[in-house]
Design a protein around this motif. Sequence first.
Motif, PDB file in Angstrom:
ATOM      1  N   GLU A  25      39.928   5.289  43.652  1.00 52.38           N
ATOM      2  CA  GLU A  25      40.867   5.527  42.556  1.00 52.38           C
ATOM      3  C   GLU A  25      42.014   6.419  43.024  1.00 52.38           C
ATOM      4  OE1 GLU A  25      39.058   6.561  38.633  1.00 52.38           O
ATOM      5  OE2 GLU A  25      40.302   8.349  38.809  1.00 52.38           O
ATOM      6  N   GLY A  26      43.191   6.165  42.502  1.00 47.11           N
ATOM      7  CA  GLY A  26      44.350   7.006  42.823  1.00 47.11           C
ATOM      8  C   GLY A  26      45.610   6.450  42.187  1.00 47.11           C
ATOM      9  N   GLN A  27      46.664   7.237  42.245  1.00 50.80           N
ATOM     10  CA  GLN A  27      47.946   6.782  41.718  1.00 50.80           C
ATOM     11  C   GLN A  27      48.493   5.694  42.643  1.00 50.80           C
ATOM     12  OE1 GLN A  27      51.097   9.729  41.872  1.00 50.80           O
ATOM     13  NE2 GLN A  27      52.019   8.929  39.993  1.00 50.80           N
ATOM     14  N   ASN A  28      48.838   4.542  42.070  1.00 53.45           N
ATOM     15  CA  ASN A  28      49.459   3.464  42.854  1.00 53.45           C
ATOM     16  C   ASN A  28      48.558   2.978  43.993  1.00 53.45           C
ATOM     17  OD1 ASN A  28      51.670   1.802  43.160  1.00 53.45           O
ATOM     18  ND2 ASN A  28      52.782   3.203  44.498  1.00 53.45           N
ATOM     19  N   ILE A  29      47.231   3.078  43.803  1.00 56.33           N
ATOM     20  CA  ILE A  29      46.330   2.880  44.946  1.00 56.33           C
ATOM     21  C   ILE A  29      46.311   1.456  45.481  1.00 56.33           C
ATOM     22  CG2 ILE A  29      44.217   2.464  43.597  1.00 56.33           C
ATOM     23  CD1 ILE A  29      42.703   4.103  45.735  1.00 56.33           C
ATOM     24  N   VAL A  30      46.506   0.457  44.609  1.00 61.52           N
ATOM     25  CA  VAL A  30      46.424  -0.931  45.084  1.00 61.52           C
ATOM     26  C   VAL A  30      47.469  -1.168  46.178  1.00 61.52           C
ATOM     27  CG1 VAL A  30      46.624  -3.365  44.449  1.00 61.52           C
ATOM     28  CG2 VAL A  30      45.489  -1.770  42.894  1.00 61.52           C
ATOM     29  N   THR A  67      40.913  11.188  53.357  1.00 60.80           N
ATOM     30  CA  THR A  67      41.942  12.156  53.756  1.00 60.80           C
ATOM     31  C   THR A  67      43.283  11.843  53.105  1.00 60.80           C
ATOM     32  OG1 THR A  67      42.307  10.924  55.803  1.00 60.80           O
ATOM     33  CG2 THR A  67      40.854  12.830  55.926  1.00 60.80           C
ATOM     34  N   ARG A  68      43.505  10.599  52.717  1.00 60.07           N
ATOM     35  CA  ARG A  68      44.731  10.283  51.974  1.00 60.07           C
ATOM     36  C   ARG A  68      44.723  10.995  50.625  1.00 60.07           C
ATOM     37  NH1 ARG A  68      48.951   5.989  52.002  1.00 60.07           N
ATOM     38  NH2 ARG A  68      50.522   7.077  50.784  1.00 60.07           N
ATOM     39  N   GLY A  69      43.540  11.236  50.100  1.00 65.18           N
ATOM     40  CA  GLY A  69      43.422  11.937  48.816  1.00 65.18           C
ATOM     41  C   GLY A  69      42.841  11.077  47.706  1.00 65.18           C
ATOM     42  N   PHE A  70      42.453   9.851  48.042  1.00 63.82           N
ATOM     43  CA  PHE A  70      41.882   8.981  47.016  1.00 63.82           C
ATOM     44  C   PHE A  70      40.476   9.447  46.642  1.00 63.82           C
ATOM     45  CE2 PHE A  70      44.743   5.647  49.101  1.00 63.82           C
ATOM     46  CZ  PHE A  70      45.767   5.880  48.201  1.00 63.82           C
ATOM     47  N   LYS A  71      40.056   9.011  45.467  1.00 61.64           N
ATOM     48  CA  LYS A  71      38.765   9.424  44.924  1.00 61.64           C
ATOM     49  C   LYS A  71      37.795   8.245  44.969  1.00 61.64           C
ATOM     50  CE  LYS A  71      36.852  10.568  40.382  1.00 61.64           C
ATOM     51  NZ  LYS A  71      37.203  10.740  38.957  1.00 61.64           N
ATOM     52  N   LEU A  72      36.641   8.454  45.600  1.00 60.95           N
ATOM     53  CA  LEU A  72      35.597   7.426  45.637  1.00 60.95           C
ATOM     54  C   LEU A  72      34.874   7.409  44.295  1.00 60.95           C
ATOM     55  CD1 LEU A  72      34.038   5.368  47.458  1.00 60.95           C
ATOM     56  CD2 LEU A  72      32.529   7.261  48.066  1.00 60.95           C
ATOM     57  N   VAL A  73      34.768   6.253  43.678  1.00 62.55           N
ATOM     58  CA  VAL A  73      34.083   6.197  42.375  1.00 62.55           C
ATOM     59  C   VAL A  73      32.847   5.299  42.377  1.00 62.55           C
ATOM     60  CG1 VAL A  73      36.053   6.900  40.955  1.00 62.55           C
ATOM     61  CG2 VAL A  73      35.740   4.473  41.487  1.00 62.55           C
ATOM     62  N   ALA A  74      32.699   4.455  43.410  1.00 59.61           N
ATOM     63  CA  ALA A  74      31.495   3.628  43.531  1.00 59.61           C
ATOM     64  C   ALA A  74      31.402   3.108  44.959  1.00 59.61           C
ATOM     65  CB  ALA A  74      31.536   2.447  42.561  1.00 59.61           C
ATOM     66  N   SER A  75      30.163   2.947  45.452  1.00 58.71           N
ATOM     67  CA  SER A  75      29.991   2.347  46.777  1.00 58.71           C
ATOM     68  C   SER A  75      28.580   1.819  46.930  1.00 58.71           C
ATOM     69  CB  SER A  75      30.280   3.361  47.883  1.00 58.71           C
ATOM     70  OG  SER A  75      29.257   4.315  47.970  1.00 58.71           O
ATOM     71  N   GLN A  93      29.395  -3.820  61.998  1.00 62.93           N
ATOM     72  CA  GLN A  93      28.755  -3.974  63.319  1.00 62.93           C
ATOM     73  C   GLN A  93      29.433  -3.117  64.373  1.00 62.93           C
ATOM     74  OE1 GLN A  93      26.016  -5.323  64.028  1.00 62.93           O
ATOM     75  NE2 GLN A  93      25.577  -6.781  62.383  1.00 62.93           N
ATOM     76  N   ARG A  94      30.724  -2.903  64.232  1.00 62.94           N
ATOM     77  CA  ARG A  94      31.456  -2.118  65.226  1.00 62.94           C
ATOM     78  C   ARG A  94      31.404  -0.611  64.948  1.00 62.94           C
ATOM     79  NH1 ARG A  94      37.140  -3.917  65.586  1.00 62.94           N
ATOM     80  NH2 ARG A  94      37.108  -2.305  67.168  1.00 62.94           N
ATOM     81  N   GLY A  95      30.677  -0.229  63.911  1.00 59.16           N
ATOM     82  CA  GLY A  95      30.484   1.196  63.638  1.00 59.16           C
ATOM     83  C   GLY A  95      31.708   1.877  63.064  1.00 59.16           C
ATOM     84  N   LEU A  96      32.477   1.125  62.261  1.00 63.29           N
ATOM     85  CA  LEU A  96      33.746   1.658  61.757  1.00 63.29           C
ATOM     86  C   LEU A  96      33.717   2.109  60.296  1.00 63.29           C
ATOM     87  CD1 LEU A  96      36.138  -0.897  63.516  1.00 63.29           C
ATOM     88  CD2 LEU A  96      35.763   1.508  64.129  1.00 63.29           C
ATOM     89  N   ILE A  97      32.526   2.099  59.666  1.00 67.04           N
ATOM     90  CA  ILE A  97      32.452   2.501  58.250  1.00 67.04           C
ATOM     91  C   ILE A  97      33.016   3.914  58.074  1.00 67.04           C
ATOM     92  CG2 ILE A  97      30.929   3.017  56.296  1.00 67.04           C
ATOM     93  CD1 ILE A  97      28.965   0.934  57.354  1.00 67.04           C
ATOM     94  N   GLY A  98      32.540   4.832  58.901  1.00 69.48           N
ATOM     95  CA  GLY A  98      32.962   6.236  58.761  1.00 69.48           C
ATOM     96  C   GLY A  98      34.459   6.414  58.954  1.00 69.48           C
ATOM     97  N   GLU A  99      35.001   5.791  60.002  1.00 68.27           N
ATOM     98  CA  GLU A  99      36.442   5.867  60.300  1.00 68.27           C
ATOM     99  C   GLU A  99      37.273   5.334  59.122  1.00 68.27           C
ATOM    100  OE1 GLU A  99      38.443   6.921  62.794  1.00 68.27           O
ATOM    101  OE2 GLU A  99      40.243   5.968  61.989  1.00 68.27           O
ATOM    102  N   ILE A 100      36.802   4.249  58.534  1.00 69.71           N
ATOM    103  CA  ILE A 100      37.546   3.629  57.430  1.00 69.71           C
ATOM    104  C   ILE A 100      37.474   4.495  56.169  1.00 69.71           C
ATOM    105  CG2 ILE A 100      37.507   1.647  55.850  1.00 69.71           C
ATOM    106  CD1 ILE A 100      36.931  -0.087  58.409  1.00 69.71           C
ATOM    107  N   ILE A 101      36.284   4.989  55.846  1.00 68.34           N
ATOM    108  CA  ILE A 101      36.160   5.870  54.677  1.00 68.34           C
ATOM    109  C   ILE A 101      37.034   7.109  54.852  1.00 68.34           C
ATOM    110  CG2 ILE A 101      34.586   7.434  53.432  1.00 68.34           C
ATOM    111  CD1 ILE A 101      32.395   5.388  53.778  1.00 68.34           C
ATOM    112  N   LYS A 102      37.052   7.636  56.064  1.00 65.77           N
ATOM    113  CA  LYS A 102      37.820   8.847  56.357  1.00 65.77           C
ATOM    114  C   LYS A 102      39.304   8.674  56.013  1.00 65.77           C
ATOM    115  CE  LYS A 102      38.810  11.833  60.315  1.00 65.77           C
ATOM    116  NZ  LYS A 102      39.878  11.174  61.088  1.00 65.77           N
TER     117      LYS A 102
END
Length: 160
Positions: free
Chosen positions: A87-92, A38-46, A25-34
Motif C-alpha cells: 500500500e502507498g500513495q500512487n503505488i500502482v 525501503t521505498r516506504g510502502f506498507k506491506l498489508v498481506a503476503s 529459485q534464485r533467492g531474490l525474495i528478500g532483495e525484492i521485498i527490501k
Amino acid sequence: LNPKPSRLSVDMERTFIAVKPDGVQRGLIGEIIKRFETRGFKLVASKFMKASEDFMKTHYLDLKDMPFYAGLCKYMSSGPVFAMVWEGQNIVKLVRMMLGETNPADSKPGSIRGDLCINIGRNIIHGSDTLENAKREVGLWFKAEEFVEWTPCAQPFLYE
Ligand code: GDP
Ligand code: MG
C-alpha cells in the motif's frame, strides 16, 4: 471485500506484487521485498504458495490470445511464488516504474528487472499494471481475513 487502505491525508492505493518461481529459485525474495520496504510502502498481506495452472490462467486471462500464454501459465505454476499486497500513495504506477520494462533487456539499471534478470520469459516479478487490474488481482489472490491492519511508525515521515 478487502479492508480499506489506511486513512491518511493522501489517497492510498494497493497493488498486487508476486515474486515469480524464477525469482524464488534464485533467492531474490528478500532483495525484492527490501526494495518496496525501503521505498516506504506498507506491506498489508503476503503468502508463500504454489498456484495451480488454472489459477494462473485466470490471473493472466487478458493475455489468453498471446503465443506465450500457455507456457507462461505452466511456468508460473511450476514452483512457489511469493505473493504480496503493498500500500502507498500512487503505488500502482510507482511499482511499475520500479519493476522496469516487461523485457529485462529494455529495463534500466536501477530497476528490479534491470538489475536482477536477463530474459523476458524469466523476468522474476509481477506487478499490477493499472489500478483496476490491481483491485482485480488483489481480490483474486487474497481473502479479506488475510490482510493485516497496522500503522507503520514511519508514516508521518513518509507523508505530509
Ligand atoms: P508485465 O506486466 O510487465 O509482467 O508484462 P505482460 O503483462 O505483458 O506479460 C506478462 C508476463 O508474460 C511477462 O511478465 C512475461 O513473463 C511474459 N511475457 C510477456 N511477453 C512475453 C514474450 O514475448 N515472450 C515470453 N516468453 N514471455 C512473455
Ligand atoms: Mg502485466
